[in-house]
Motif scaffolding. Structure first.
Motif, PDB file in Angstrom:
ATOM      1  N   GLN A  51     -12.529 -17.401  -2.725  1.00  0.00           N
ATOM      2  CA  GLN A  51     -12.210 -16.827  -1.421  1.00  0.00           C
ATOM      3  C   GLN A  51     -12.416 -17.816  -0.277  1.00  0.00           C
ATOM      4  O   GLN A  51     -12.399 -17.422   0.893  1.00  0.00           O
ATOM      5  CB  GLN A  51     -13.070 -15.578  -1.178  1.00  0.00           C
ATOM      6  CG  GLN A  51     -12.851 -14.475  -2.186  1.00  0.00           C
ATOM      7  CD  GLN A  51     -11.430 -13.982  -2.211  1.00  0.00           C
ATOM      8  OE1 GLN A  51     -10.827 -13.755  -1.155  1.00  0.00           O
ATOM      9  NE2 GLN A  51     -10.863 -13.820  -3.400  1.00  0.00           N
ATOM     10  N   LEU A  52     -12.604 -19.099  -0.589  1.00  0.00           N
ATOM     11  CA  LEU A  52     -12.883 -20.086   0.461  1.00  0.00           C
ATOM     12  C   LEU A  52     -11.795 -20.144   1.533  1.00  0.00           C
ATOM     13  O   LEU A  52     -12.112 -20.281   2.724  1.00  0.00           O
ATOM     14  CB  LEU A  52     -13.098 -21.467  -0.170  1.00  0.00           C
ATOM     15  CG  LEU A  52     -14.452 -21.670  -0.862  1.00  0.00           C
ATOM     16  CD1 LEU A  52     -14.515 -23.049  -1.497  1.00  0.00           C
ATOM     17  CD2 LEU A  52     -15.599 -21.484   0.139  1.00  0.00           C
ATOM     18  N   PRO A  53     -10.500 -20.055   1.191  1.00  0.00           N
ATOM     19  CA  PRO A  53      -9.492 -20.057   2.275  1.00  0.00           C
ATOM     20  C   PRO A  53      -9.683 -18.900   3.248  1.00  0.00           C
ATOM     21  O   PRO A  53      -9.571 -19.083   4.469  1.00  0.00           O
ATOM     22  CB  PRO A  53      -8.178 -19.933   1.506  1.00  0.00           C
ATOM     23  CG  PRO A  53      -8.465 -20.505   0.160  1.00  0.00           C
ATOM     24  CD  PRO A  53      -9.870 -20.095  -0.141  1.00  0.00           C
ATOM     25  N   ALA A  54      -9.979 -17.701   2.730  1.00  0.00           N
ATOM     26  CA  ALA A  54     -10.216 -16.548   3.609  1.00  0.00           C
ATOM     27  C   ALA A  54     -11.467 -16.767   4.450  1.00  0.00           C
ATOM     28  O   ALA A  54     -11.499 -16.435   5.644  1.00  0.00           O
ATOM     29  CB  ALA A  54     -10.340 -15.271   2.786  1.00  0.00           C
ATOM     30  N   ARG A 103     -20.304  -6.609  -7.327  1.00  0.00           N
ATOM     31  CA  ARG A 103     -21.326  -6.787  -6.285  1.00  0.00           C
ATOM     32  C   ARG A 103     -20.901  -7.872  -5.312  1.00  0.00           C
ATOM     33  O   ARG A 103     -21.002  -7.723  -4.094  1.00  0.00           O
ATOM     34  CB  ARG A 103     -22.668  -7.130  -6.929  1.00  0.00           C
ATOM     35  CG  ARG A 103     -23.817  -7.324  -5.935  1.00  0.00           C
ATOM     36  CD  ARG A 103     -25.118  -7.634  -6.666  1.00  0.00           C
ATOM     37  NE  ARG A 103     -25.527  -6.487  -7.467  1.00  0.00           N
ATOM     38  CZ  ARG A 103     -26.301  -5.494  -7.004  1.00  0.00           C
ATOM     39  NH1 ARG A 103     -26.748  -5.533  -5.751  1.00  0.00           N
ATOM     40  NH2 ARG A 103     -26.631  -4.497  -7.780  1.00  0.00           N
ATOM     41  N   SER A 104     -20.392  -8.978  -5.838  1.00  0.00           N
ATOM     42  CA  SER A 104     -19.955 -10.083  -4.988  1.00  0.00           C
ATOM     43  C   SER A 104     -18.784  -9.665  -4.101  1.00  0.00           C
ATOM     44  O   SER A 104     -18.750  -9.979  -2.903  1.00  0.00           O
ATOM     45  CB  SER A 104     -19.565 -11.273  -5.862  1.00  0.00           C
ATOM     46  OG  SER A 104     -19.150 -12.367  -5.058  1.00  0.00           O
ATOM     47  N   GLU A 105     -17.812  -8.930  -4.674  1.00  0.00           N
ATOM     48  CA  GLU A 105     -16.659  -8.476  -3.897  1.00  0.00           C
ATOM     49  C   GLU A 105     -17.083  -7.580  -2.747  1.00  0.00           C
ATOM     50  O   GLU A 105     -16.583  -7.706  -1.623  1.00  0.00           O
ATOM     51  CB  GLU A 105     -15.697  -7.710  -4.816  1.00  0.00           C
ATOM     52  CG  GLU A 105     -14.944  -8.587  -5.795  1.00  0.00           C
ATOM     53  CD  GLU A 105     -14.070  -7.754  -6.712  1.00  0.00           C
ATOM     54  OE1 GLU A 105     -14.221  -6.513  -6.704  1.00  0.00           O
ATOM     55  OE2 GLU A 105     -13.233  -8.341  -7.424  1.00  0.00           O
ATOM     56  N   ILE A 106     -18.006  -6.666  -3.023  1.00  0.00           N
ATOM     57  CA  ILE A 106     -18.446  -5.713  -1.991  1.00  0.00           C
ATOM     58  C   ILE A 106     -19.195  -6.429  -0.877  1.00  0.00           C
ATOM     59  O   ILE A 106     -18.929  -6.211   0.311  1.00  0.00           O
ATOM     60  CB  ILE A 106     -19.313  -4.612  -2.633  1.00  0.00           C
ATOM     61  CG1 ILE A 106     -18.445  -3.738  -3.542  1.00  0.00           C
ATOM     62  CG2 ILE A 106     -19.999  -3.777  -1.558  1.00  0.00           C
ATOM     63  CD1 ILE A 106     -19.238  -2.829  -4.448  1.00  0.00           C
ATOM     64  N   LEU A 107     -20.114  -7.312  -1.240  1.00  0.00           N
ATOM     65  CA  LEU A 107     -20.911  -8.015  -0.231  1.00  0.00           C
ATOM     66  C   LEU A 107     -20.041  -8.954   0.606  1.00  0.00           C
ATOM     67  O   LEU A 107     -20.185  -9.020   1.835  1.00  0.00           O
ATOM     68  CB  LEU A 107     -22.040  -8.795  -0.904  1.00  0.00           C
ATOM     69  CG  LEU A 107     -23.123  -7.948  -1.569  1.00  0.00           C
ATOM     70  CD1 LEU A 107     -24.107  -8.836  -2.324  1.00  0.00           C
ATOM     71  CD2 LEU A 107     -23.867  -7.113  -0.538  1.00  0.00           C
ATOM     72  N   LEU A 108     -19.135  -9.654  -0.031  1.00  0.00           N
ATOM     73  CA  LEU A 108     -18.265 -10.559   0.724  1.00  0.00           C
ATOM     74  C   LEU A 108     -17.323  -9.762   1.619  1.00  0.00           C
ATOM     75  O   LEU A 108     -17.038 -10.162   2.757  1.00  0.00           O
ATOM     76  CB  LEU A 108     -17.471 -11.449  -0.236  1.00  0.00           C
ATOM     77  CG  LEU A 108     -16.696 -12.590   0.428  1.00  0.00           C
ATOM     78  CD1 LEU A 108     -17.637 -13.525   1.170  1.00  0.00           C
ATOM     79  CD2 LEU A 108     -15.885 -13.357  -0.618  1.00  0.00           C
ATOM     80  N   ARG A 129     -25.705 -13.758  -0.585  1.00  0.00           N
ATOM     81  CA  ARG A 129     -25.987 -12.828  -1.669  1.00  0.00           C
ATOM     82  C   ARG A 129     -24.747 -12.605  -2.539  1.00  0.00           C
ATOM     83  O   ARG A 129     -24.865 -12.414  -3.751  1.00  0.00           O
ATOM     84  CB  ARG A 129     -26.508 -11.502  -1.107  1.00  0.00           C
ATOM     85  CG  ARG A 129     -27.908 -11.651  -0.492  1.00  0.00           C
ATOM     86  CD  ARG A 129     -28.603 -10.320  -0.329  1.00  0.00           C
ATOM     87  NE  ARG A 129     -28.080  -9.538   0.770  1.00  0.00           N
ATOM     88  CZ  ARG A 129     -28.410  -9.714   2.053  1.00  0.00           C
ATOM     89  NH1 ARG A 129     -29.233 -10.697   2.394  1.00  0.00           N
ATOM     90  NH2 ARG A 129     -27.911  -8.938   3.003  1.00  0.00           N
ATOM     91  N   ALA A 130     -23.576 -12.639  -1.926  1.00  0.00           N
ATOM     92  CA  ALA A 130     -22.346 -12.553  -2.703  1.00  0.00           C
ATOM     93  C   ALA A 130     -22.206 -13.763  -3.617  1.00  0.00           C
ATOM     94  O   ALA A 130     -21.797 -13.647  -4.779  1.00  0.00           O
ATOM     95  CB  ALA A 130     -21.146 -12.459  -1.770  1.00  0.00           C
ATOM     96  N   PHE A 131     -22.582 -14.930  -3.117  1.00  0.00           N
ATOM     97  CA  PHE A 131     -22.496 -16.160  -3.910  1.00  0.00           C
ATOM     98  C   PHE A 131     -23.482 -16.130  -5.067  1.00  0.00           C
ATOM     99  O   PHE A 131     -23.152 -16.537  -6.189  1.00  0.00           O
ATOM    100  CB  PHE A 131     -22.768 -17.368  -3.009  1.00  0.00           C
ATOM    101  CG  PHE A 131     -22.632 -18.689  -3.723  1.00  0.00           C
ATOM    102  CD1 PHE A 131     -21.373 -19.254  -3.903  1.00  0.00           C
ATOM    103  CD2 PHE A 131     -23.741 -19.353  -4.211  1.00  0.00           C
ATOM    104  CE1 PHE A 131     -21.240 -20.471  -4.568  1.00  0.00           C
ATOM    105  CE2 PHE A 131     -23.609 -20.572  -4.874  1.00  0.00           C
ATOM    106  CZ  PHE A 131     -22.360 -21.126  -5.056  1.00  0.00           C
TER     107      PHE A 131
END
Length: 294
Positions: free
Chosen positions: A276-279, A242-247, A264-266
């Motif tokens: 994924q903070l660098p991205a 879910r987090s991967e999709i939303l982000l 919501r991803a968080f």
């Protein structure tokens, strides 16, 4: 609605719908690519969505020279999803597909898709690879379709497909409120109910140009995409997925920072977002530059 040129012959195997609104530039080539199919047991339903250019004359000429062409004229411009629904309401084949007035079918397309469904009687949808081309028809690169299991991560069904009429009937056609993502929504609704088969053969030419609906409405399409994907997320989906999709939806937004999706991803998986903070930082800089130059 409007008027229709009816054909009284026996029902064809395939119904191909082509909605047209002021698409004269590439329309004749698009129609000819359907009529030149190796597989011939089809009808081509041209839906004239209140065109005001030369499109009606081009469509009338095609209908006059080939009995497989049926012409449906709408009195007012209803938009792509509704035009598709009008076309499929008139369809007589037990297999459905549609194409655009700026794209092209390779000659083997319908034959290969029909054969694939025949070889997989338990499947309801087949989708195949396609080639991206520019305005002049120059090939830009092949697009490989993905498995339906990854559909929530992006519309990997692609532009080349064939499905059984029962899919159209079960889903009630295309959602007229989702202009621009009507196809993605259709597949998202179909995926839990029907079996898909991916065919890795290049059978279609998809034209990229500045006048396309995708180019003209990019930001609105991104917002609608986020809406339909989030709506389709199953309650049982693992938190990481879910987090991967939303982000991913947030990072694909080209003009605005989708902080709501990031939140919501968080909430779904803080660890994934932190990783994924660098991205996220790089993307924030792109967004900031866009704001400064807009």
């Amino acid at each position: 609605m409007g008027t229709e040129a009816l054909d009284s012959t026996a029902p064809p195997r395939v119904s191909m719908v082509m909605p047209v609104h002021n698409g004269a530039r590439w329309l004749a080539d698009a129609i000819d690519s359907v009529l030149a199919q190796d597989f011939t047991d089809f009808e081509l339903i041209l839906v004239d969505d209140a065109s005001r250019d030369a499109s009606p004359a081009i469509m009338a000429d095609a209908a006059a020279r080939d009995p497989r062409v049926r012409l449906l004229r709408l009195d007012s411009n209803v938009g792509l999803p509704a035009a598709l629904n009008h076309g499929f309401a008139a369809a007589r084949g037990d297999l459905h597909s549609w194409t655009s007035d700026d794209n092209l079918l390779r000659p083997p397309m319908l034959g290969r898709l029909v054969a694939t469904l025949a070889a997989h009687p338990d499947a309801d949808v087949v989708h195949a690879d396609f080639m991206l081309i520019d305005e002049a028809g120059v090939e830009l690169g092949r697009s490989r379709v993905g498995p339906v299991e990854r559909l929530l991560y992006g519309n990997n069904i692609g532009a080349c497909f064939l499905y059984r009429a029962r899919v159209t009937e079960a889903l009630g056609g295309y959602d007229t409120q989702l202009f621009g993502v009507e196809d993605y929504d259709f597949w998202l609704r179909a995926a839990p109910r029907f079996a898909f088969v991916a065919l890795h053969e290049d059978l279609y030419l998809y034209r990229k140009h500045g006048g396309s609906l995708t180019s003209q409405r990019a930001e609105q399409i991104q917002a609608l995409t986020a809406q339909i994907v989030e709506r389709a997320l199953p309650a049982t989906l693992p938190a990481r997925s879910r987090s991967e999709i939303l982000l991913g939806l947030a990072l694909r937004s080209s003009r605005r920072w989708r902080l709501d999706l990031v939140r919501r991803a968080f909430r779904a998986d803080p660890g994934h977002v932190a990783a994924q903070l660098p991205a996220l930082a790089r993307w924030w800089l792109v967004i900031a530059r866009n704001r400064m130059t807009s």
